[in-house]
Motif scaffolding. Structure first.
Motif, PDB file in Angstrom:
ATOM      1  N   LEU A  83       0.878  -1.207   0.183  1.00  0.00           N
ATOM      2  CA  LEU A  83       0.148  -0.232   0.018  1.00  0.00           C
ATOM      3  C   LEU A  83       0.906   1.249   0.001  1.00  0.00           C
ATOM      4  CD1 LEU A  83      -2.912   1.047   0.245  1.00  0.00           C
ATOM      5  CD2 LEU A  83      -2.800   0.941   2.602  1.00  0.00           C
ATOM      6  N   THR A  84       0.853   2.069  -1.115  1.00  0.00           N
ATOM      7  CA  THR A  84       1.473   3.338  -1.178  1.00  0.00           C
ATOM      8  C   THR A  84       0.713   4.542  -1.388  1.00  0.00           C
ATOM      9  OG1 THR A  84       1.950   2.937  -3.542  1.00  0.00           O
ATOM     10  CG2 THR A  84       3.766   1.999  -1.946  1.00  0.00           C
ATOM     11  N   PHE A  85       1.413   5.385  -0.855  1.00  0.00           N
ATOM     12  CA  PHE A  85       0.621   6.759  -1.253  1.00  0.00           C
ATOM     13  C   PHE A  85       1.664   8.073  -1.680  1.00  0.00           C
ATOM     14  CE2 PHE A  85      -1.181   4.562   2.108  1.00  0.00           C
ATOM     15  CZ  PHE A  85      -2.575   4.644   1.998  1.00  0.00           C
ATOM     16  N   HIS A  86       1.312   8.661  -2.714  1.00  0.00           N
ATOM     17  CA  HIS A  86       1.972  10.149  -2.874  1.00  0.00           C
ATOM     18  C   HIS A  86       0.892  11.241  -2.898  1.00  0.00           C
ATOM     19  CE1 HIS A  86       5.412   7.855  -4.776  1.00  0.00           C
ATOM     20  NE2 HIS A  86       4.398   6.884  -4.817  1.00  0.00           N
ATOM     21  N   TYR A  87       1.535  12.245  -1.947  1.00  0.00           N
ATOM     22  CA  TYR A  87       0.497  13.201  -1.592  1.00  0.00           C
ATOM     23  C   TYR A  87       0.912  14.354  -2.406  1.00  0.00           C
ATOM     24  CZ  TYR A  87      -0.045  10.439   2.335  1.00  0.00           C
ATOM     25  OH  TYR A  87      -0.333   9.167   3.249  1.00  0.00           O
ATOM     26  N   LYS A  88       0.213  14.853  -3.211  1.00  0.00           N
ATOM     27  CA  LYS A  88       0.321  16.136  -3.843  1.00  0.00           C
ATOM     28  C   LYS A  88       0.032  17.455  -3.606  1.00  0.00           C
ATOM     29  CE  LYS A  88       1.252  13.004  -7.168  1.00  0.00           C
ATOM     30  NZ  LYS A  88       2.750  12.713  -7.420  1.00  0.00           N
ATOM     31  N   LEU A  89      -1.471  17.481  -2.875  1.00  0.00           N
ATOM     32  CA  LEU A  89      -2.044  18.880  -2.255  1.00  0.00           C
ATOM     33  C   LEU A  89      -2.508  18.433  -0.916  1.00  0.00           C
ATOM     34  CD1 LEU A  89      -3.658  20.350  -5.358  1.00  0.00           C
ATOM     35  CD2 LEU A  89      -1.648  21.157  -4.347  1.00  0.00           C
ATOM     36  N   PRO A  90      -2.800  19.360   0.149  1.00  0.00           N
ATOM     37  CA  PRO A  90      -3.541  18.922   1.132  1.00  0.00           C
ATOM     38  C   PRO A  90      -4.841  18.760   0.954  1.00  0.00           C
ATOM     39  CG  PRO A  90      -2.806  21.183   1.264  1.00  0.00           C
ATOM     40  CD  PRO A  90      -2.209  20.783  -0.188  1.00  0.00           C
ATOM     41  N   LEU A  91      -5.404  17.889   1.712  1.00  0.00           N
ATOM     42  CA  LEU A  91      -6.894  17.445   1.750  1.00  0.00           C
ATOM     43  C   LEU A  91      -7.515  18.202   3.035  1.00  0.00           C
ATOM     44  CD1 LEU A  91      -9.083  15.853   0.191  1.00  0.00           C
ATOM     45  CD2 LEU A  91      -8.363  13.851   1.279  1.00  0.00           C
ATOM     46  N   ARG A  92      -8.265  18.914   2.913  1.00  0.00           N
ATOM     47  CA  ARG A  92      -8.794  19.672   3.990  1.00  0.00           C
ATOM     48  C   ARG A  92     -10.365  19.426   4.336  1.00  0.00           C
ATOM     49  NH1 ARG A  92      -6.531  22.606   0.508  1.00  0.00           N
ATOM     50  NH2 ARG A  92      -8.479  23.841   0.191  1.00  0.00           N
ATOM     51  N   TYR A  93     -10.561  19.900   5.663  1.00  0.00           N
ATOM     52  CA  TYR A  93     -12.099  19.627   6.061  1.00  0.00           C
ATOM     53  C   TYR A  93     -12.779  20.676   5.191  1.00  0.00           C
ATOM     54  CZ  TYR A  93     -15.854  19.701   9.054  1.00  0.00           C
ATOM     55  OH  TYR A  93     -17.249  19.621   9.854  1.00  0.00           O
ATOM     56  N   GLY A  94     -13.979  20.230   4.825  1.00  0.00           N
ATOM     57  CA  GLY A  94     -14.948  20.923   4.061  1.00  0.00           C
ATOM     58  C   GLY A  94     -14.741  20.565   2.721  1.00  0.00           C
ATOM     59  N   MET A  95     -13.629  19.918   2.414  1.00  0.00           N
ATOM     60  CA  MET A  95     -13.627  19.520   0.807  1.00  0.00           C
ATOM     61  C   MET A  95     -14.476  18.300   0.656  1.00  0.00           C
ATOM     62  SD  MET A  95      -9.715  19.760   0.307  1.00  0.00           S
ATOM     63  CE  MET A  95      -9.417  19.636  -1.533  1.00  0.00           C
ATOM     64  N   LYS A  96     -14.923  18.043  -0.675  1.00  0.00           N
ATOM     65  CA  LYS A  96     -15.669  16.854  -1.011  1.00  0.00           C
ATOM     66  C   LYS A  96     -14.743  16.146  -1.952  1.00  0.00           C
ATOM     67  CE  LYS A  96     -19.503  18.182   1.358  1.00  0.00           C
ATOM     68  NZ  LYS A  96     -20.044  17.388   2.436  1.00  0.00           N
ATOM     69  N   PRO A  97     -14.043  15.265  -1.552  1.00  0.00           N
ATOM     70  CA  PRO A  97     -13.290  14.888  -2.647  1.00  0.00           C
ATOM     71  C   PRO A  97     -13.684  13.425  -3.253  1.00  0.00           C
ATOM     72  CG  PRO A  97     -12.280  14.141  -0.590  1.00  0.00           C
ATOM     73  CD  PRO A  97     -13.375  15.182  -0.315  1.00  0.00           C
ATOM     74  N   ARG A  98     -13.171  12.950  -4.317  1.00  0.00           N
ATOM     75  CA  ARG A  98     -13.604  11.934  -5.065  1.00  0.00           C
ATOM     76  C   ARG A  98     -12.399  10.802  -5.197  1.00  0.00           C
ATOM     77  NH1 ARG A  98     -13.912  13.826  -9.918  1.00  0.00           N
ATOM     78  NH2 ARG A  98     -12.153  12.929 -10.602  1.00  0.00           N
ATOM     79  N   VAL A  99     -12.495   9.676  -5.046  1.00  0.00           N
ATOM     80  CA  VAL A  99     -11.591   8.835  -4.836  1.00  0.00           C
ATOM     81  C   VAL A  99     -11.850   7.832  -6.151  1.00  0.00           C
ATOM     82  CG1 VAL A  99     -10.153   6.978  -4.088  1.00  0.00           C
ATOM     83  CG2 VAL A  99     -11.121   8.519  -2.514  1.00  0.00           C
ATOM     84  N   ASP A 100     -10.897   7.724  -7.049  1.00  0.00           N
ATOM     85  CA  ASP A 100     -11.112   7.145  -8.344  1.00  0.00           C
ATOM     86  C   ASP A 100     -10.191   5.890  -8.078  1.00  0.00           C
ATOM     87  OD1 ASP A 100     -12.705   8.892  -9.671  1.00  0.00           O
ATOM     88  OD2 ASP A 100     -10.995   9.877 -10.450  1.00  0.00           O
ATOM     89  N   ILE A 101     -10.772   4.666  -8.207  1.00  0.00           N
ATOM     90  CA  ILE A 101      -9.807   3.290  -8.260  1.00  0.00           C
ATOM     91  C   ILE A 101     -10.070   2.698  -9.331  1.00  0.00           C
ATOM     92  CG2 ILE A 101     -11.996   2.213  -7.368  1.00  0.00           C
ATOM     93  CD1 ILE A 101     -10.068   0.342  -5.953  1.00  0.00           C
ATOM     94  N   PHE A 102      -8.731   2.262 -10.047  1.00  0.00           N
ATOM     95  CA  PHE A 102      -8.478   1.603 -11.478  1.00  0.00           C
ATOM     96  C   PHE A 102      -7.937   0.110 -11.126  1.00  0.00           C
ATOM     97  CE2 PHE A 102      -7.593   6.056 -11.557  1.00  0.00           C
ATOM     98  CZ  PHE A 102      -8.627   6.523 -12.560  1.00  0.00           C
ATOM     99  N   TYR A 103      -8.553  -0.821 -11.898  1.00  0.00           N
ATOM    100  CA  TYR A 103      -8.054  -2.096 -11.680  1.00  0.00           C
ATOM    101  C   TYR A 103      -7.004  -2.238 -12.743  1.00  0.00           C
ATOM    102  CZ  TYR A 103      -8.017  -7.345 -12.152  1.00  0.00           C
ATOM    103  OH  TYR A 103      -7.569  -8.727 -12.283  1.00  0.00           O
ATOM    104  N   ARG A 104      -5.940  -3.074 -12.017  1.00  0.00           N
ATOM    105  CA  ARG A 104      -4.854  -3.179 -13.031  1.00  0.00           C
ATOM    106  C   ARG A 104      -4.451  -4.445 -13.320  1.00  0.00           C
ATOM    107  NH1 ARG A 104      -5.391   1.019 -15.051  1.00  0.00           N
ATOM    108  NH2 ARG A 104      -4.664   2.957 -13.892  1.00  0.00           N
ATOM    109  N   PRO A 105      -4.929  -5.104 -14.644  1.00  0.00           N
ATOM    110  CA  PRO A 105      -4.757  -6.527 -14.864  1.00  0.00           C
ATOM    111  C   PRO A 105      -3.418  -7.081 -14.636  1.00  0.00           C
ATOM    112  CG  PRO A 105      -5.874  -5.394 -16.537  1.00  0.00           C
ATOM    113  CD  PRO A 105      -5.202  -4.215 -15.636  1.00  0.00           C
TER     114      PRO A 105
END
Length: 140
Positions: A61-83
């Motif tokens: 499990l890895t993460f790369h943070y690009k911008l801060p995620l803050r309270y009040g935001m409504k983010p969307r998580v996209d998930i892609f299956y990799r064959p």
């Protein structure tokens, strides 16, 4: 054929620190929510594994943070299956700000199969191979 799902999430106050930024430990939960959404969308939920006699633990499990995620935001998580031909389930993730679609974070996960005796399974379980065939999933 690309298999993709999306999950909109609400940032809870309990998930942010004193800077109003989401604590890094919350990201695995967001990715988990996306995996559950993918399972619901494509009939590959966790209970299917159990019903077929398997577990599918995370081994990477890895993460790369690009911008801060803050309270009040409504983010969307996209998930892609990799064959892959291997007996693994591989996903990539992107978290976007739903307002301007800016990229907040990316990630990657790998799950393997174990039987109910906690022994690693080296070949694709039959149900998973049939799932790949159903969704026309081939190694690219």
């Amino acid at each position: 054929m690309e298999l993709k799902s999306s999950k909109h999430i609400d940032i809870r106050f309990s998930e942010v620190d004193s800077m109003n930024v989401v604590w890094h430990g919350s990201y695995p939960l967001y990715f988990e929510d996306a995996r559950e959404q993918f399972g619901a969308d494509y009939d590959l939920g966790y209970m299917k594994f159990v019903d077929e006699g398997f577990y599918a633990p995370l081994v990477e499990l890895t993460f790369h943070y690009k911008l801060p995620l803050r309270y009040g935001m409504k983010p969307r998580v996209d998930i892609f299956y990799r064959p892959t031909e291997a007996a693994k389930i591989v996903f990539d993730y992107e978290i976007h700000d739903a307002d301007d679609n800016s990229l907040i974070a990316t990630g990657h996960s790998v799950q393997v199969f174990m039987d109910k005796n906690y022994q690693l399974i080296w070949d694709n379980p039959e149900f998973y191979q049939k799932w790949k065939e159903r969704w026309n999933v081939f190694d690219k």
